[in-house]
Design an enzyme around this catalytic site. Sequence first.
Site, PDB file in Angstrom:
ATOM      1  N   ASP A  65      43.438  45.348  43.415  1.00  0.00           N
ATOM      2  CA  ASP A  65      43.557  44.967  44.831  1.00  0.00           C
ATOM      3  C   ASP A  65      44.747  44.017  44.948  1.00  0.00           C
ATOM      4  OD1 ASP A  65      43.254  44.466  47.500  1.00  0.00           O
ATOM      5  OD2 ASP A  65      41.521  43.141  47.271  1.00  0.00           O
ATOM      6  N   ASN A 107      35.199  34.409  47.620  1.00  0.00           N
ATOM      7  CA  ASN A 107      34.213  35.440  47.942  1.00  0.00           C
ATOM      8  C   ASN A 107      33.830  36.308  46.751  1.00  0.00           C
ATOM      9  OD1 ASN A 107      32.691  37.036  50.022  1.00  0.00           O
ATOM     10  ND2 ASN A 107      34.007  38.625  49.176  1.00  0.00           N
ATOM     11  N   HIS A 108      34.808  36.591  45.876  1.00  0.00           N
ATOM     12  CA  HIS A 108      34.522  37.553  44.812  1.00  0.00           C
ATOM     13  C   HIS A 108      35.408  37.321  43.603  1.00  0.00           C
ATOM     14  CE1 HIS A 108      37.534  39.266  47.628  1.00  0.00           C
ATOM     15  NE2 HIS A 108      38.202  39.448  46.502  1.00  0.00           N
ATOM     16  N   GLN A 173      34.959  44.455  43.060  1.00  0.00           N
ATOM     17  CA  GLN A 173      35.068  43.035  43.440  1.00  0.00           C
ATOM     18  C   GLN A 173      33.688  42.495  43.832  1.00  0.00           C
ATOM     19  OE1 GLN A 173      37.984  43.810  46.494  1.00  0.00           O
ATOM     20  NE2 GLN A 173      39.547  42.661  45.399  1.00  0.00           N
ATOM     21  N   ASP A 175      30.719  40.218  44.905  1.00  0.00           N
ATOM     22  CA  ASP A 175      30.718  38.953  45.660  1.00  0.00           C
ATOM     23  C   ASP A 175      30.034  37.847  44.853  1.00  0.00           C
ATOM     24  OD1 ASP A 175      31.764  40.492  47.674  1.00  0.00           O
ATOM     25  OD2 ASP A 175      30.484  39.647  49.244  1.00  0.00           O
ATOM     26  N   ARG A 203      45.052  28.777  50.858  1.00  0.00           N
ATOM     27  CA  ARG A 203      44.736  29.800  51.859  1.00  0.00           C
ATOM     28  C   ARG A 203      43.443  30.427  51.353  1.00  0.00           C
ATOM     29  NH1 ARG A 203      43.672  35.516  51.635  1.00  0.00           N
ATOM     30  NH2 ARG A 203      44.216  36.425  53.625  1.00  0.00           N
ATOM     31  N   ASP A 205      40.549  32.950  51.136  1.00  0.00           N
ATOM     32  CA  ASP A 205      40.388  34.373  51.398  1.00  0.00           C
ATOM     33  C   ASP A 205      38.976  34.681  51.922  1.00  0.00           C
ATOM     34  OD1 ASP A 205      41.605  37.072  50.927  1.00  0.00           O
ATOM     35  OD2 ASP A 205      39.862  37.333  49.643  1.00  0.00           O
ATOM     36  N   GLU A 212      28.454  34.261  54.781  1.00  0.00           N
ATOM     37  CA  GLU A 212      27.345  35.189  55.069  1.00  0.00           C
ATOM     38  C   GLU A 212      26.509  35.472  53.827  1.00  0.00           C
ATOM     39  OE1 GLU A 212      27.931  39.487  56.154  1.00  0.00           O
ATOM     40  OE2 GLU A 212      29.010  38.462  57.762  1.00  0.00           O
ATOM     41  N   GLU A 248      41.128  32.512  56.219  1.00  0.00           N
ATOM     42  CA  GLU A 248      41.186  33.843  56.813  1.00  0.00           C
ATOM     43  C   GLU A 248      39.819  34.130  57.430  1.00  0.00           C
ATOM     44  OE1 GLU A 248      42.008  38.468  55.464  1.00  0.00           O
ATOM     45  OE2 GLU A 248      40.750  37.183  54.245  1.00  0.00           O
ATOM     46  N   ASP A 316      48.468  42.481  54.860  1.00  0.00           N
ATOM     47  CA  ASP A 316      47.445  43.508  55.066  1.00  0.00           C
ATOM     48  C   ASP A 316      47.887  44.455  56.173  1.00  0.00           C
ATOM     49  OD1 ASP A 316      45.635  42.732  53.082  1.00  0.00           O
ATOM     50  OD2 ASP A 316      44.844  41.120  54.354  1.00  0.00           O
TER      51      ASP A 316
HETATM   52  C1  NOJ Z   1      41.779  39.585  52.199  1.00  0.00           C
HETATM   53  C2  NOJ Z   1      43.143  39.806  51.655  1.00  0.00           C
HETATM   54  O1  NOJ Z   1      44.084  39.442  52.645  1.00  0.00           O
HETATM   55  C3  NOJ Z   1      43.244  41.273  51.282  1.00  0.00           C
HETATM   56  O2  NOJ Z   1      44.548  41.605  50.903  1.00  0.00           O
HETATM   57  C4  NOJ Z   1      42.259  41.562  50.183  1.00  0.00           C
HETATM   58  O3  NOJ Z   1      42.263  42.947  49.878  1.00  0.00           O
HETATM   59  C5  NOJ Z   1      40.851  41.166  50.614  1.00  0.00           C
HETATM   60  N1  NOJ Z   1      40.810  39.828  51.180  1.00  0.00           N
HETATM   61  C6  NOJ Z   1      39.918  41.189  49.433  1.00  0.00           C
HETATM   62  O4  NOJ Z   1      40.272  40.142  48.571  1.00  0.00           O
END
Ligand code: NOJ
Length: 556
Positions: A65, A107-108, A173, A175, A203, A205, A212, A248, A316
Site C-alpha cells: 500500500d 490504525n493498522h 493491513q 487493524d 500526519r 492516518d 471506531e 486525516e 490518494d
Molecule cells: C490513508 C492514506 O492516505 C492512504 O494512502 C492509505 O492507503 C490508507 N490510509 C491506508 O493506510
Amino acid sequence: MRITDTSDLWWKSAVVYCLDVETFYDADGDGVGDLAGLAQRIDYLAELGINCLWLMPFYPSPDRDDGYDVTDFYGVDPRLGDHGRLVEVIRTAHDRGIRVIVDLLINHTSDAHPWFRSARESVDSPHRDYYVWRDTEPPDTSAEVVFPDQEDSIWEHDERTGQWYLHHFYRHQPDLNVGNPAVVDELMRVIGFWLELGVDGFRVDAVPFFVEDVETAESHLAGDPHQVLKELRAFLGRRRGDAVLLGEVNLPYEAQTTYFGGGDGDELQMMFDFVTMQASYLAMARGEAAPLAAALAGRPELHPRCQWATFLRNHDELTLDQLSEEERQEVFAAFGPEESMQVYDRGLKRRLPTMLGGDPRRVRLAYSLMFSLPGTPSIYYGEEIGMGEDLQAAGRMAVRTPMQWSRARNGGFSAAEPEQLIQRVVPDGYGPEHVNAADQRHDPDSLFSFIKALVAVRRSCPELGWGTFALIEQPHPSVLAHRCDLDEVSMVAVHNLGPDPVTLSLDVCRAGDGTEALDVLSHQLVAAGDECLELVLEGYGHRWLRLRPEGALDLP
Ligand code: NOJ
C-alpha cells in the site's frame, strides 16, 4: 494573537508540502528516490517558501500500500536510506526554517509486522489482543470497505486460529486494537522516538477508523473511544509543547468537531478540510460559488488552538464521497468523464491541471482560492509546477509519479535507466519536456512563481490563519468574496469561478478611518478612503486586497 502563540502554534500560519521520498529525488541512481536526494532538494523547498514538510511513510514495508503497510514503526526503509540520512534531512530542513512532520500509522500494521505474525500464531499469543478478532462469521460488510476493487469485507478469516481479524483497508493491513492500553503504550513510545529524533509532529492516518475500532473491540474504553486520541495528544504535549497532530478525518463537519476535542480542543490540532475541498470542485465544475460558500458557512467554529488544513489534491484519489450522487456525477462529467480517470466509484485519479484542461487562469484561480481561505494550505509535490498524472498507472499510483525536475532524462529525477525507475515519469503532454521545475524557477510568469508568491503572502498575512472569516455579499453567482479580519488588518479576497468578466462594488472599507487597500499579489495600492471598492475581475480572475489603516506599515 500573541507572539508566543504564533511560535508555539506555528502550524496555524504554516504552508505544508507533502512528498514521498521514493519519488522525489534519487541521489544514488538506483531508480528510487532517497533521503540523500531529499536533503539535496531542501533548498528548493526553502526557495518555494513552504515551512512544513510532511514526509509520507518511509518505514520498512512490503510496499503493498505504497508504504502505508508498515513492518517496523521505528525503522527507515533501507531503499531510502537510514536514520542518519533522515536526521540530515530534518537538520537541513530546520536550518532553513522548515518543520518536519511524518506519517503516523495508528490504525493498522502490515500483516508482516512482527506483532501480527506473533498474534496469528495462537489465541494465547502475547500480541493477540494487539489486533481485533471475532469468533463468529461476520455479517456482510461490503459497504464498509475502503478499497472496493480489492476487498468485499472488513473481516478476514484466519485459518490457523479459526477467528476473523478486522481490517478496514486491505486484508494485509490488520487493524490495531487501540482500545488495548498495551498498544497505546507502544504507540506512545513510537511518537516519543520520532520526537526525540527531531520531528515536529505527525500526519495521523485514518483517524476515525481506529477510534471506531475501540467500540468494535469491546475495549474498556468503549463508550468513550475519543479517550485514546486525548491520551495521545496529552502525551505529545508533555513531550513537545509545540508538536502538532494533523489528522486525516474525512467526515462531515459535525463529526469532525469531535476529533478536535470539541470545545476543549484537546484532540487533533489540525484536520484536512475534506468538505471544503470537495465543494471547491463542485463549485469549479459549475462555475458557481454557491457550493463553496455553503461549505464555508457550514464550517464549525474551532477552538482557538485548532485549525483546518486546506488542500486541493493529495496522494490518494480525489475523493468526492461527501457529495451527493448527482453532484459527484457533475464533477466526473466536468473533470474526469472517462472511466480510466475514475476510481472506486467515488473519486478521480487525476491531478488538478489536467482536470482544468491545462487552462492557466483556472489553475491559478483554484490555488489562489485555496490559499486565501482561512486554514493552513497543504500542497502535494509537483503541484507547484503543475504536474499531470499517468492514467495508465494503477489506481492512485497515477498521481505518484517521479518529481519532474528538468527536461533531462527521467525528468532529472534519477540517473537510472528508465526501466529501473520506481515508477515511470508522466509520459505525455505533461511530461518533463513541458512541465519541470528548472524551467519554471526563473520564469516570473510560471506557475512555480505564482505559487511561490501565494506562499509568501500567505505566510506574511496572519489574518488568514488567525483571523475571523466572513463571506461578503455581492450579486454575482460566479463570485466568491470573503474577508478575514485580525486586529486592524483585513484580507479581502474575490474569486470569479466563471469565464465571463464581472464588475464588483464591495462595501468593505471602514467608514472614517481612511482605509487603504493594497493588492498583495501585484503590490499596487488600489484604493484609499471610505469609498466602496470598485473592482473588475476577468473571467477566472482573482484579487487579494489587504485593508489597513492609512499609512500603516504593511506588517502584522
Ligand atoms: C490513508 C492514506 O492516505 C492512504 O494512502 C492509505 O492507503 C490508507 N490510509 C491506508 O493506510
